[in-house]
Design a protein around this motif. Structure first.
Motif, PDB file in Angstrom:
ATOM      1  N   VAL A 172       0.860  -1.175   0.000  1.00  0.00           N
ATOM      2  CA  VAL A 172       0.000   0.000   0.000  1.00  0.00           C
ATOM      3  C   VAL A 172       0.900   1.229   0.000  1.00  0.00           C
ATOM      4  O   VAL A 172       1.907   1.281   0.710  1.00  0.00           O
ATOM      5  CB  VAL A 172      -0.949   0.014   1.227  1.00  0.00           C
ATOM      6  CG1 VAL A 172      -1.712   1.327   1.322  1.00  0.00           C
ATOM      7  CG2 VAL A 172      -1.916  -1.164   1.166  1.00  0.00           C
ATOM      8  N   SER A 173       0.523   2.215  -0.788  1.00  0.00           N
ATOM      9  CA  SER A 173       1.269   3.466  -0.873  1.00  0.00           C
ATOM     10  C   SER A 173       1.443   4.081   0.519  1.00  0.00           C
ATOM     11  O   SER A 173       0.480   4.124   1.295  1.00  0.00           O
ATOM     12  CB  SER A 173       0.510   4.420  -1.794  1.00  0.00           C
ATOM     13  OG  SER A 173       1.183   5.629  -1.926  1.00  0.00           O
ATOM     14  N   PRO A 174       2.653   4.537   0.857  1.00  0.00           N
ATOM     15  CA  PRO A 174       2.928   5.032   2.217  1.00  0.00           C
ATOM     16  C   PRO A 174       1.968   6.120   2.694  1.00  0.00           C
ATOM     17  O   PRO A 174       1.578   6.129   3.864  1.00  0.00           O
ATOM     18  CB  PRO A 174       4.354   5.585   2.138  1.00  0.00           C
ATOM     19  CG  PRO A 174       4.949   5.001   0.922  1.00  0.00           C
ATOM     20  CD  PRO A 174       3.831   4.634  -0.003  1.00  0.00           C
ATOM     21  N   GLU A 175       1.562   7.021   1.807  1.00  0.00           N
ATOM     22  CA  GLU A 175       0.700   8.118   2.238  1.00  0.00           C
ATOM     23  C   GLU A 175      -0.722   7.670   2.595  1.00  0.00           C
ATOM     24  O   GLU A 175      -1.462   8.421   3.215  1.00  0.00           O
ATOM     25  CB  GLU A 175       0.667   9.257   1.217  1.00  0.00           C
ATOM     26  CG  GLU A 175       0.392   8.875  -0.210  1.00  0.00           C
ATOM     27  CD  GLU A 175       1.613   8.425  -1.003  1.00  0.00           C
ATOM     28  OE1 GLU A 175       1.400   8.043  -2.162  1.00  0.00           O
ATOM     29  OE2 GLU A 175       2.747   8.419  -0.502  1.00  0.00           O
ATOM     30  N   LEU A 176      -1.072   6.429   2.242  1.00  0.00           N
ATOM     31  CA  LEU A 176      -2.409   5.930   2.562  1.00  0.00           C
ATOM     32  C   LEU A 176      -2.399   4.735   3.512  1.00  0.00           C
ATOM     33  O   LEU A 176      -3.433   4.116   3.739  1.00  0.00           O
ATOM     34  CB  LEU A 176      -3.153   5.571   1.273  1.00  0.00           C
ATOM     35  CG  LEU A 176      -3.511   6.781   0.404  1.00  0.00           C
ATOM     36  CD1 LEU A 176      -4.102   6.344  -0.911  1.00  0.00           C
ATOM     37  CD2 LEU A 176      -4.465   7.705   1.138  1.00  0.00           C
ATOM     38  N   ARG A 177      -1.243   4.427   4.070  1.00  0.00           N
ATOM     39  CA  ARG A 177      -1.167   3.324   5.032  1.00  0.00           C
ATOM     40  C   ARG A 177      -1.922   3.701   6.301  1.00  0.00           C
ATOM     41  O   ARG A 177      -2.001   4.861   6.677  1.00  0.00           O
ATOM     42  CB  ARG A 177       0.294   2.991   5.339  1.00  0.00           C
ATOM     43  CG  ARG A 177       0.958   2.323   4.152  1.00  0.00           C
ATOM     44  CD  ARG A 177       2.390   1.970   4.386  1.00  0.00           C
ATOM     45  NE  ARG A 177       2.957   1.470   3.126  1.00  0.00           N
ATOM     46  CZ  ARG A 177       4.235   1.476   2.849  1.00  0.00           C
ATOM     47  NH1 ARG A 177       5.119   1.907   3.724  1.00  0.00           N
ATOM     48  NH2 ARG A 177       4.644   1.014   1.675  1.00  0.00           N
ATOM     49  N   GLY A 178      -2.472   2.684   6.955  1.00  0.00           N
ATOM     50  CA  GLY A 178      -3.215   2.913   8.186  1.00  0.00           C
ATOM     51  C   GLY A 178      -4.658   3.313   7.953  1.00  0.00           C
ATOM     52  O   GLY A 178      -5.374   3.654   8.885  1.00  0.00           O
ATOM     53  N   LYS A 179      -5.111   3.254   6.709  1.00  0.00           N
ATOM     54  CA  LYS A 179      -6.478   3.659   6.379  1.00  0.00           C
ATOM     55  C   LYS A 179      -7.369   2.467   6.024  1.00  0.00           C
ATOM     56  O   LYS A 179      -8.470   2.630   5.529  1.00  0.00           O
ATOM     57  CB  LYS A 179      -6.465   4.658   5.235  1.00  0.00           C
ATOM     58  CG  LYS A 179      -5.563   5.849   5.496  1.00  0.00           C
ATOM     59  CD  LYS A 179      -6.219   7.122   5.105  1.00  0.00           C
ATOM     60  CE  LYS A 179      -5.315   8.315   5.304  1.00  0.00           C
ATOM     61  NZ  LYS A 179      -5.301   8.804   6.646  1.00  0.00           N
ATOM     62  N   GLY A 180      -6.869   1.246   6.254  1.00  0.00           N
ATOM     63  CA  GLY A 180      -7.692   0.067   6.024  1.00  0.00           C
ATOM     64  C   GLY A 180      -7.572  -0.562   4.642  1.00  0.00           C
ATOM     65  O   GLY A 180      -8.262  -1.537   4.355  1.00  0.00           O
ATOM     66  N   ILE A 181      -6.713  -0.021   3.791  1.00  0.00           N
ATOM     67  CA  ILE A 181      -6.582  -0.560   2.437  1.00  0.00           C
ATOM     68  C   ILE A 181      -6.005  -1.967   2.471  1.00  0.00           C
ATOM     69  O   ILE A 181      -6.522  -2.876   1.805  1.00  0.00           O
ATOM     70  CB  ILE A 181      -5.736   0.375   1.550  1.00  0.00           C
ATOM     71  CG1 ILE A 181      -6.443   1.720   1.382  1.00  0.00           C
ATOM     72  CG2 ILE A 181      -5.465  -0.273   0.186  1.00  0.00           C
ATOM     73  CD1 ILE A 181      -5.617   2.791   0.697  1.00  0.00           C
ATOM     74  N   ALA A 182      -4.967  -2.175   3.242  1.00  0.00           N
ATOM     75  CA  ALA A 182      -4.348  -3.504   3.317  1.00  0.00           C
ATOM     76  C   ALA A 182      -5.354  -4.529   3.846  1.00  0.00           C
ATOM     77  O   ALA A 182      -5.458  -5.644   3.310  1.00  0.00           O
ATOM     78  CB  ALA A 182      -3.098  -3.467   4.195  1.00  0.00           C
TER      79      ALA A 182
END
Length: 171
Positions: A94-104
């Protein structure tokens, strides 16, 4: 993240896949067995053929996560013959700027649902031991360490921990 779209990649999506995969290898070089230089050298026909699952006769679920039309995540589920009860997870990023947002977790849930639909009893993956955020993500999703540590690549000082998750089928 209402503007997040997770879709299955097809051969027609090869350029999108190539962009996401090369971004992942460049941004997280210590997370994959392959390298940016190895995959950047691939011909466009090779990128397209990777996604031609029927031709390659493999059972796989190549996923891309897009946010506002941009590729921001990738993951593959794959079942290898002869062991049709085990779903492998590859290329998770997952792109670093969007990590922690539930994408993974969304990608993992899609693969888990796919694996359950194929009657798999186990999901497996390998994670670089120094990537504590990824290790913790997989643990929070129910994966546990399983097996001996392995080299990330030949002659690499980095180690990969195999992890597994048992799948429970509803009766």
């Amino acid at each position: 993240m209402s503007e997040l779209d997770i879709k299955i990649l097809t051969p027609e999506d090869w350029e999108l896949y190539k962009t996401a995969r090369l971004n992942s290898l460049k941004e997280s070089p210590d997370s994959f067995g392959s390298t940016y230089n190895q995959e950047a050298a691939l011909l466009d026909t090779e990128w397209r053929s990777r996604l031609d699952l029927k031709f390659r006769e493999i059972d796989a679920l190549p996923l891309i996560a897009e946010f506002k039309g941009q590729p921001v995540g990738i993951a593959w589920g794959c079942i290898h013959k002869p062991n049709l009860k085990v779903a492998h997870i590859y290329q998770m990023w997952v792109s670093p700027e969007l990590r922690g947002k539930g994408i993974a977790k969304s990608l993992l849930l899609k693969i888990e649902g796919w694996a359950l639909g194929r009657r798999c009893s186990l999901m497996v993956l390998g994670v670089t031991t120094s990537n504590e955020v990824a290790v913790n993500l997989y643990r929070s999703f129910g994966f546990v360490a399983a097996g001996q540590l392995e080299e990330l690549r030949a002659d690499s000082p980095l180690l990969v921990q195999p992890m597994t998750k048992e799948l429970n089928h509803a009766v």
